[in-house]
Design an enzyme around this catalytic site. Structure first.
Site, PDB file in Angstrom:
ATOM      1  N   GLY A   9     -53.416  12.536 -11.484  1.00 36.99           N
ATOM      2  CA  GLY A   9     -52.908  12.667 -10.647  1.00 36.99           C
ATOM      3  C   GLY A   9     -52.642  12.991  -9.864  1.00 36.99           C
ATOM      4  O   GLY A   9     -51.681  12.407  -8.589  1.00 36.99           O
ATOM      5  N   TRP A  25     -51.406   6.534 -21.265  1.00 32.62           N
ATOM      6  CA  TRP A  25     -50.337   6.262 -21.175  1.00 32.62           C
ATOM      7  C   TRP A  25     -49.087   7.165 -20.495  1.00 32.62           C
ATOM      8  O   TRP A  25     -48.570   6.295 -19.847  1.00 32.62           O
ATOM      9  CB  TRP A  25     -49.171   5.117 -21.854  1.00 32.62           C
ATOM     10  CG  TRP A  25     -49.844   3.986 -22.401  1.00 32.62           C
ATOM     11  CD1 TRP A  25     -51.591   3.210 -21.928  1.00 32.62           C
ATOM     12  CD2 TRP A  25     -49.807   2.837 -23.057  1.00 32.62           C
ATOM     13  NE1 TRP A  25     -52.131   2.744 -22.094  1.00 32.62           N
ATOM     14  CE2 TRP A  25     -51.234   2.267 -23.062  1.00 32.62           C
ATOM     15  CE3 TRP A  25     -48.729   1.702 -23.465  1.00 32.62           C
ATOM     16  CZ2 TRP A  25     -51.020   0.675 -23.870  1.00 32.62           C
ATOM     17  CZ3 TRP A  25     -48.921   1.024 -24.572  1.00 32.62           C
ATOM     18  CH2 TRP A  25     -49.997  -0.302 -24.206  1.00 32.62           C
ATOM     19  N   LYS A  26     -49.016   8.549 -20.901  1.00 31.92           N
ATOM     20  CA  LYS A  26     -48.298   9.669 -21.258  1.00 31.92           C
ATOM     21  C   LYS A  26     -46.417   8.880 -21.671  1.00 31.92           C
ATOM     22  O   LYS A  26     -45.976   7.745 -22.187  1.00 31.92           O
ATOM     23  CB  LYS A  26     -48.534   9.903 -19.882  1.00 31.92           C
ATOM     24  CG  LYS A  26     -49.186  10.159 -19.164  1.00 31.92           C
ATOM     25  CD  LYS A  26     -49.829  10.910 -17.870  1.00 31.92           C
ATOM     26  CE  LYS A  26     -51.201  11.397 -17.708  1.00 31.92           C
ATOM     27  NZ  LYS A  26     -51.521  12.235 -16.930  1.00 31.92           N
ATOM     28  N   GLY A  45     -55.256   8.112 -17.087  1.00 34.55           N
ATOM     29  CA  GLY A  45     -54.092   8.468 -16.998  1.00 34.55           C
ATOM     30  C   GLY A  45     -53.785   6.763 -16.182  1.00 34.55           C
ATOM     31  O   GLY A  45     -53.822   5.861 -16.841  1.00 34.55           O
ATOM     32  N   GLY A  46     -53.714   6.574 -14.898  1.00 34.98           N
ATOM     33  CA  GLY A  46     -52.559   6.573 -14.003  1.00 34.98           C
ATOM     34  C   GLY A  46     -53.723   4.737 -14.237  1.00 34.98           C
ATOM     35  O   GLY A  46     -52.788   3.252 -13.932  1.00 34.98           O
ATOM     36  N   GLU A  73     -50.110  18.830 -18.898  1.00 33.21           N
ATOM     37  CA  GLU A  73     -48.037  17.990 -18.653  1.00 33.21           C
ATOM     38  C   GLU A  73     -47.783  18.779 -19.958  1.00 33.21           C
ATOM     39  O   GLU A  73     -46.508  19.369 -19.594  1.00 33.21           O
ATOM     40  CB  GLU A  73     -48.207  16.675 -19.116  1.00 33.21           C
ATOM     41  CG  GLU A  73     -48.609  16.166 -17.611  1.00 33.21           C
ATOM     42  CD  GLU A  73     -49.105  14.564 -17.513  1.00 33.21           C
ATOM     43  OE1 GLU A  73     -49.330  13.963 -18.707  1.00 33.21           O
ATOM     44  OE2 GLU A  73     -49.829  14.536 -16.947  1.00 33.21           O
ATOM     45  N   HIS A 126     -52.182  18.003 -24.069  1.00 31.58           N
ATOM     46  CA  HIS A 126     -51.977  17.930 -22.449  1.00 31.58           C
ATOM     47  C   HIS A 126     -51.777  19.341 -21.677  1.00 31.58           C
ATOM     48  O   HIS A 126     -50.590  19.486 -22.043  1.00 31.58           O
ATOM     49  CB  HIS A 126     -51.462  16.638 -22.136  1.00 31.58           C
ATOM     50  CG  HIS A 126     -52.196  16.165 -21.578  1.00 31.58           C
ATOM     51  ND1 HIS A 126     -51.092  16.296 -20.181  1.00 31.58           N
ATOM     52  CD2 HIS A 126     -52.582  14.897 -20.869  1.00 31.58           C
ATOM     53  CE1 HIS A 126     -52.201  15.492 -19.441  1.00 31.58           C
ATOM     54  NE2 HIS A 126     -53.135  14.516 -19.341  1.00 31.58           N
TER      55      HIS A 126
HETATM   56  P1  13P Z   1     -54.997  10.964 -14.477  1.00 31.44           P
HETATM   57  O1  13P Z   1     -55.908   9.674 -14.180  1.00 31.44           O
HETATM   58  O2  13P Z   1     -53.749   9.646 -13.913  1.00 31.44           O
HETATM   59  O3  13P Z   1     -55.106  11.528 -13.121  1.00 31.44           O
HETATM   60  O4  13P Z   1     -54.237  10.845 -15.514  1.00 31.44           O
HETATM   61  C1  13P Z   1     -55.289  11.923 -16.587  1.00 31.44           C
HETATM   62  C2  13P Z   1     -54.503  12.408 -17.336  1.00 31.44           C
HETATM   63  O5  13P Z   1     -53.627  13.586 -17.612  1.00 31.44           O
HETATM   64  C3  13P Z   1     -55.389  11.430 -18.899  1.00 31.44           C
HETATM   65  O6  13P Z   1     -54.538  12.075 -19.716  1.00 31.44           O
END
Ligand code: 13P
Length: 253
Positions: free
Chosen positions: A175, A10-11, A235-236, A99, A97
């Site tokens: 992303g 979910w970030k 992610g998204g 990020e 991760h």
């Molecule tokens: P997205 O699916 O939004 O590209 O993100 C991938 C991610 O970083 C999962 O940890």
């Protein structure tokens, strides 16, 4: 056979109210645990962990955090220890991760400690690795993956290697909507698996390596069909329970 694992990251999304609503909806959409084609997990902000644990209790859905300190306690303002997670009955933790590596200076050296500390605490680590676009363009993908995998697993005993989940997440695909091709995912993930095999043949067969980066309901099946791809870190698309449940269903292929 390795059981697929579909985890939603979910970030920085999800108040406690949103988390509760999400979990209830997800359970409506997922098949019962025994009929699911994959293990399912949600990796959620610290503040939503206990809500998710409570709502998902007995469902078989894994609740994981998104970061953790390796020390038991100490003067580390803003950090959370392994015991603080296990006390909440959290079962896993995302580590390294991209990020966190990029924005918060997460280093391989600290990650070594974190992966080992998570295992020691009974948490399943999801160790993230992946190259940048520039590294791929310059033919440095394997070099980067070798470095990150070897460093991240350095302090893990051979017998525990297969308890680590590795997520191959090319930075250029996160992303961006630019999902890796199934061939790119397969190639990188089989390379990651072979790196684990350098430490243990047994772990090479058993370790689960996921793909992450712009996984959506309509591209999940062909990536998950690759022989070495054991699941996805989403992610998204995981923020919509409908989309996430469709990705879980795609693991049936
Ligand atoms: P997205 O699916 O939004 O590209 O993100 C991938 C991610 O970083 C999962 O940890």
């Amino acid at each position: 056979m390795r059981r697929p694992y579909i985890a939603g990251n979910w970030k920085m999304w999800g108040t406690r109210a949103q988390a509760a609503e999400y979990c209830d909806r997800l359970l409506e959409l997922l098949p019962d645990e025994g009929r699911r084609p994959a293990d399912v997990g949600v990796c959620v902000p610290f503040t939503a962990l206990d809500v998710c644990v409570e709502r998902l209790r007995g469902s078989g859905v894994v609740v994981a955090a998104q970061n953790m300190h390796f020390a038991a306690n100490g003067a580390y303002t803003g950090e959370v220890s392994p015991a603080m997670l296990t006390e909440l009955h959290v079962m896993g933790v995302v580590l390294g991760h991209s990020e966190r590596r990029e924005y918060y200076c997460e280093q391989d050296r600290a990650l070594q400690e974190k992966v080992a500390a998570a295992l020691a605490a009974g948490l399943q680590p999801i160790l993230c690795v992946g190259e940048t676009e520039e590294e791929r363009e310059h033919g440095k993908t394997e070099r980067k993956l070798r470095h990150q995998v070897q460093e991240g697993l350095e302090k893990v005993d051979r017998e525990r290697l297969a308890d680590v989940v590795i997520a191959y997440e090319p930075v250029w695909a996160i992303g961006t909507g630019r999902v890796a091709t199934p061939e790119q995912a397969q190639e990188a993930i089989s390379f990651v698996r072979a790196l684990v095999g350098d430490r243990s043949r047994d772990a090479e067969e058993r370790v689960r390596v996921l793909y992450g980066g712009s996984v959506k309901p309509d591209n999940a099946a062909e990536i998950l069909a690759q022989p070495d791809v054991d699941g996805a870190l989403v992610g998204g698309a995981s923020l919509d329970p409908e989309d996430f449940a469709r990705i879980v269903a795609a693991a049936a292929s």
